[in-house]
Motif scaffolding. Structure first.
Motif, PDB file in Angstrom:
ATOM      1  N   GLU A 186      -2.725  16.833 -49.263  1.00 53.93           N
ATOM      2  CA  GLU A 186      -3.054  15.839 -48.245  1.00 53.93           C
ATOM      3  C   GLU A 186      -4.326  16.116 -47.477  1.00 53.93           C
ATOM      4  OE1 GLU A 186      -0.229  16.965 -44.559  1.00 53.93           O
ATOM      5  OE2 GLU A 186       0.808  16.961 -46.495  1.00 53.93           O
ATOM      6  N   GLY A 187      -4.845  17.343 -47.464  1.00 57.42           N
ATOM      7  CA  GLY A 187      -6.024  17.628 -46.655  1.00 57.42           C
ATOM      8  C   GLY A 187      -5.728  17.443 -45.179  1.00 57.42           C
ATOM      9  N   GLU A 188      -6.764  17.064 -44.409  1.00 55.47           N
ATOM     10  CA  GLU A 188      -6.585  16.796 -42.974  1.00 55.47           C
ATOM     11  C   GLU A 188      -5.887  17.961 -42.269  1.00 55.47           C
ATOM     12  OE1 GLU A 188      -7.506  14.068 -40.824  1.00 55.47           O
ATOM     13  OE2 GLU A 188      -8.886  13.892 -42.515  1.00 55.47           O
ATOM     14  N   LEU A 189      -6.301  19.167 -42.594  1.00 58.75           N
ATOM     15  CA  LEU A 189      -5.612  20.350 -42.087  1.00 58.75           C
ATOM     16  C   LEU A 189      -5.635  20.422 -40.568  1.00 58.75           C
ATOM     17  CD1 LEU A 189      -7.048  22.936 -44.651  1.00 58.75           C
ATOM     18  CD2 LEU A 189      -4.860  21.726 -44.783  1.00 58.75           C
ATOM     19  N   ALA A 190      -6.830  20.327 -39.994  1.00 58.25           N
ATOM     20  CA  ALA A 190      -6.973  20.515 -38.550  1.00 58.25           C
ATOM     21  C   ALA A 190      -6.212  19.448 -37.772  1.00 58.25           C
ATOM     22  CB  ALA A 190      -8.454  20.515 -38.166  1.00 58.25           C
ATOM     23  N   ALA A 191      -6.379  18.186 -38.161  1.00 53.24           N
ATOM     24  CA  ALA A 191      -5.733  17.100 -37.434  1.00 53.24           C
ATOM     25  C   ALA A 191      -4.216  17.170 -37.567  1.00 53.24           C
ATOM     26  CB  ALA A 191      -6.246  15.757 -37.946  1.00 53.24           C
ATOM     27  N   GLY A 215     -11.756  32.693 -47.838  1.00 53.69           N
ATOM     28  CA  GLY A 215     -13.159  33.002 -48.089  1.00 53.69           C
ATOM     29  C   GLY A 215     -13.566  32.919 -49.533  1.00 53.69           C
ATOM     30  N   THR A 216     -12.603  32.676 -50.421  1.00 51.54           N
ATOM     31  CA  THR A 216     -12.913  32.589 -51.845  1.00 51.54           C
ATOM     32  C   THR A 216     -13.006  31.157 -52.344  1.00 51.54           C
ATOM     33  OG1 THR A 216     -10.560  32.732 -52.408  1.00 51.54           O
ATOM     34  CG2 THR A 216     -11.793  34.807 -52.323  1.00 51.54           C
ATOM     35  N   GLY A 217     -12.709  30.184 -51.473  1.00 51.62           N
ATOM     36  CA  GLY A 217     -12.666  28.801 -51.931  1.00 51.62           C
ATOM     37  C   GLY A 217     -13.266  27.832 -50.937  1.00 51.62           C
ATOM     38  N   GLU A 218     -12.723  26.623 -50.928  1.00 49.32           N
ATOM     39  CA  GLU A 218     -13.344  25.520 -50.211  1.00 49.32           C
ATOM     40  C   GLU A 218     -12.934  25.396 -48.750  1.00 49.32           C
ATOM     41  OE1 GLU A 218     -12.082  22.034 -52.305  1.00 49.32           O
ATOM     42  OE2 GLU A 218      -9.969  22.307 -51.826  1.00 49.32           O
ATOM     43  N   ILE A 219     -11.884  26.079 -48.328  1.00 49.48           N
ATOM     44  CA  ILE A 219     -11.388  25.919 -46.964  1.00 49.48           C
ATOM     45  C   ILE A 219     -12.227  26.754 -46.003  1.00 49.48           C
ATOM     46  CG2 ILE A 219      -9.403  26.175 -45.432  1.00 49.48           C
ATOM     47  CD1 ILE A 219      -7.594  25.871 -47.908  1.00 49.48           C
ATOM     48  N   ASN A 220     -12.681  26.135 -44.925  1.00 49.69           N
ATOM     49  CA  ASN A 220     -13.498  26.821 -43.925  1.00 49.69           C
ATOM     50  C   ASN A 220     -12.568  27.581 -42.983  1.00 49.69           C
ATOM     51  OD1 ASN A 220     -15.238  27.682 -41.947  1.00 49.69           O
ATOM     52  ND2 ASN A 220     -16.217  25.702 -41.623  1.00 49.69           N
ATOM     53  N   TYR A 221     -12.130  28.754 -43.430  1.00 41.94           N
ATOM     54  CA  TYR A 221     -11.127  29.488 -42.667  1.00 41.94           C
ATOM     55  C   TYR A 221     -11.669  30.040 -41.360  1.00 41.94           C
ATOM     56  CZ  TYR A 221      -6.932  29.325 -45.522  1.00 41.94           C
ATOM     57  OH  TYR A 221      -5.776  28.908 -46.147  1.00 41.94           O
ATOM     58  N   ALA A 222     -12.918  30.400 -41.286  1.00 46.01           N
ATOM     59  CA  ALA A 222     -13.466  30.886 -40.015  1.00 46.01           C
ATOM     60  C   ALA A 222     -13.288  29.824 -38.932  1.00 46.01           C
ATOM     61  CB  ALA A 222     -14.932  31.263 -40.180  1.00 46.01           C
ATOM     62  N   TRP A 223     -13.620  28.586 -39.258  1.00 48.29           N
ATOM     63  CA  TRP A 223     -13.445  27.489 -38.305  1.00 48.29           C
ATOM     64  C   TRP A 223     -11.975  27.195 -38.058  1.00 48.29           C
ATOM     65  CZ3 TRP A 223     -11.100  22.828 -37.900  1.00 48.29           C
ATOM     66  CH2 TRP A 223     -11.504  22.009 -36.840  1.00 48.29           C
ATOM     67  N   LEU A 224     -11.177  27.190 -39.135  1.00 49.26           N
ATOM     68  CA  LEU A 224      -9.777  26.827 -39.005  1.00 49.26           C
ATOM     69  C   LEU A 224      -9.009  27.830 -38.150  1.00 49.26           C
ATOM     70  CD1 LEU A 224      -7.758  24.664 -39.861  1.00 49.26           C
ATOM     71  CD2 LEU A 224      -7.212  26.063 -41.870  1.00 49.26           C
ATOM     72  N   PHE A 225      -9.319  29.128 -38.281  1.00 53.02           N
ATOM     73  CA  PHE A 225      -8.655  30.118 -37.438  1.00 53.02           C
ATOM     74  C   PHE A 225      -8.975  29.875 -35.966  1.00 53.02           C
ATOM     75  CE2 PHE A 225      -8.722  33.288 -41.189  1.00 53.02           C
ATOM     76  CZ  PHE A 225      -7.484  32.840 -41.618  1.00 53.02           C
ATOM     77  N   GLN A 226     -10.220  29.559 -35.659  1.00 53.23           N
ATOM     78  CA  GLN A 226     -10.589  29.241 -34.278  1.00 53.23           C
ATOM     79  C   GLN A 226      -9.825  28.017 -33.780  1.00 53.23           C
ATOM     80  OE1 GLN A 226     -14.854  28.806 -34.296  1.00 53.23           O
ATOM     81  NE2 GLN A 226     -15.234  31.015 -34.463  1.00 53.23           N
ATOM     82  N   HIS A 227      -9.694  27.021 -34.652  1.00 51.42           N
ATOM     83  CA  HIS A 227      -8.968  25.806 -34.293  1.00 51.42           C
ATOM     84  C   HIS A 227      -7.496  26.112 -34.033  1.00 51.42           C
ATOM     85  CE1 HIS A 227      -7.840  21.562 -34.322  1.00 51.42           C
ATOM     86  NE2 HIS A 227      -6.918  21.838 -35.218  1.00 51.42           N
ATOM     87  N   ILE A 228      -6.883  26.899 -34.872  1.00 55.21           N
ATOM     88  CA  ILE A 228      -5.470  27.250 -34.700  1.00 55.21           C
ATOM     89  C   ILE A 228      -5.260  27.969 -33.375  1.00 55.21           C
ATOM     90  CG2 ILE A 228      -3.656  28.755 -35.609  1.00 55.21           C
ATOM     91  CD1 ILE A 228      -4.652  27.974 -38.440  1.00 55.21           C
ATOM     92  N   ASP A 229      -6.170  28.841 -33.016  1.00 52.45           N
ATOM     93  CA  ASP A 229      -6.107  29.478 -31.698  1.00 52.45           C
ATOM     94  C   ASP A 229      -6.262  28.447 -30.587  1.00 52.45           C
ATOM     95  OD1 ASP A 229      -5.576  32.096 -32.312  1.00 52.45           O
ATOM     96  OD2 ASP A 229      -7.650  32.780 -32.172  1.00 52.45           O
ATOM     97  N   ALA A 230      -7.240  27.558 -30.746  1.00 51.58           N
ATOM     98  CA  ALA A 230      -7.571  26.610 -29.682  1.00 51.58           C
ATOM     99  C   ALA A 230      -6.431  25.639 -29.390  1.00 51.58           C
ATOM    100  CB  ALA A 230      -8.837  25.842 -30.039  1.00 51.58           C
ATOM    101  N   ILE A 231      -5.669  25.257 -30.400  1.00 48.99           N
ATOM    102  CA  ILE A 231      -4.583  24.293 -30.174  1.00 48.99           C
ATOM    103  C   ILE A 231      -3.315  24.977 -29.666  1.00 48.99           C
ATOM    104  CG2 ILE A 231      -5.507  22.654 -31.849  1.00 48.99           C
ATOM    105  CD1 ILE A 231      -3.386  23.558 -33.840  1.00 48.99           C
ATOM    106  N   GLY A 232      -3.319  26.307 -29.616  1.00 46.54           N
ATOM    107  CA  GLY A 232      -2.226  27.013 -28.961  1.00 46.54           C
ATOM    108  C   GLY A 232      -1.136  27.555 -29.863  1.00 46.54           C
ATOM    109  N   TYR A 233      -1.407  27.673 -31.156  1.00 41.27           N
ATOM    110  CA  TYR A 233      -0.401  28.270 -32.038  1.00 41.27           C
ATOM    111  C   TYR A 233      -0.307  29.768 -31.758  1.00 41.27           C
ATOM    112  CZ  TYR A 233       2.033  29.816 -36.250  1.00 41.27           C
ATOM    113  OH  TYR A 233       2.932  30.384 -37.121  1.00 41.27           O
TER     114      TYR A 233
END
Length: 260
Positions: A186-191, A215-233
């Motif tokens: 489905e994508g749309e990981l952050a949202a 880090g080996t593929g298409e997912i921008n994990y550096a950004w996604l980890f920051q996002h997961i922190d920011a939303i309060g997980y």
């Protein structure tokens, strides 16, 4: 900063299962997860957790004959007694091992089966499991899995899982959100994470394609980890990936992608 749990079914696989606990601790993990504990006495696993100062954050309910290709039995009519016995066994292990949540794999739809019957069976089994786990002070998780890796798996998207949980209507039932499976379906990981965070009790990761380390593929994990922190997980993120080479050789992603 995200908290990572080593998935011992996928990592350190060059070692016997019982030896993977020490390897995880030496690699800097303070928590672990795995698919199933049932082939080992709970006391043996508990001893490994205690010896290495590890917390167990997740394991699954029994899921049928894994070696024969079964990937859960919760949606299968006629297997209800087996499912319920598995719930009882899983709770006993959870209490012995100190884990607070158990994941239920729905299973694969048999060819030609009535989807409505499979759904009713799954909902009834999830209601039973949620009630039993609630009495034990545990959370029940439901995980969507992509149909590329497991063709025919009955629950494939976050929306499907949420719909099931709406019908089950149990306060201790949540989604297990696997970033890899979600990216494929489905994508749309952050949202999706942000919108449904109150109903997500556990996150797992792997990159895509390949299901290797971040880090080996298409997912921008550096950004996604920051996002997961920011939303309060504040929960754990299970590292359920296949190392591209060896586990140790690939662990640099933790430092590189969480301090980017």
């Amino acid at each position: 900063m995200p908290r990572f749990a080593a998935n011992l079914t996928m990592l350190f696989t060059e070692l016997p299962f019982i030896d993977r606990f020490g390897a995880a601790a030496r690699a800097g993990f303070t928590a672990v997860e795995f698919l199933f504990p049932y082939a080992w006495p709970a006391e043996e696993i508990r001893a490994q957790l205690d010896a290495h100062g590890l917390q167990l954050v997740l394991h699954n309910l029994p899921a049928g004959d894994w070696g024969a290709g079964e990937r859960g039995i919760a949606c299968l009519p006629g297997r209800e007694a087996e499912f319920r016995a598995g719930v009882v066994e899983a709770i006993a292990y959870a209490q012995a091992l100190g884990v607070q949540q158990l994941n239920c794999l729905a299973g694969k739809a048999p060819e030609g089966a009535d989807p409505a019957l499979l759904r009713r069976t799954l909902v009834e089994n999830l209601r039973f499991a949620a009630q039993e786990l609630r009495q034990a002070g545990l959370r029940l998780l439901v995980e969507p899995i992509n149909t590329y890796d497991i063709p025919g798996f009955f629950v494939n998207t976050t929306a499907q899982a949420l719909g099931l949980l709406d019908e089950v209507d149990a306060s201790n039932a949540f989604v297990q959100y696997d970033i890899y499976h979600a990216q494929r379906m489905e994508g749309e990981l952050a949202a999706t994470l942000q919108k449904h965070l109150p109903r997500i009790a556990h996150i797992q990761l792997a990159d895509n394609p390949g299901r290797n380390e971040p880090g080996t593929g298409e997912i921008n994990y550096a950004w996604l980890f920051q996002h997961i922190d920011a939303i309060g997980y504040t929960g754990w993120i299970g590292c359920e990936y296949k190392p591209a080479t060896t586990t140790e050789a690939g662990l640099g992603w933790r430092e590189a992608l969480t301090h980017a």
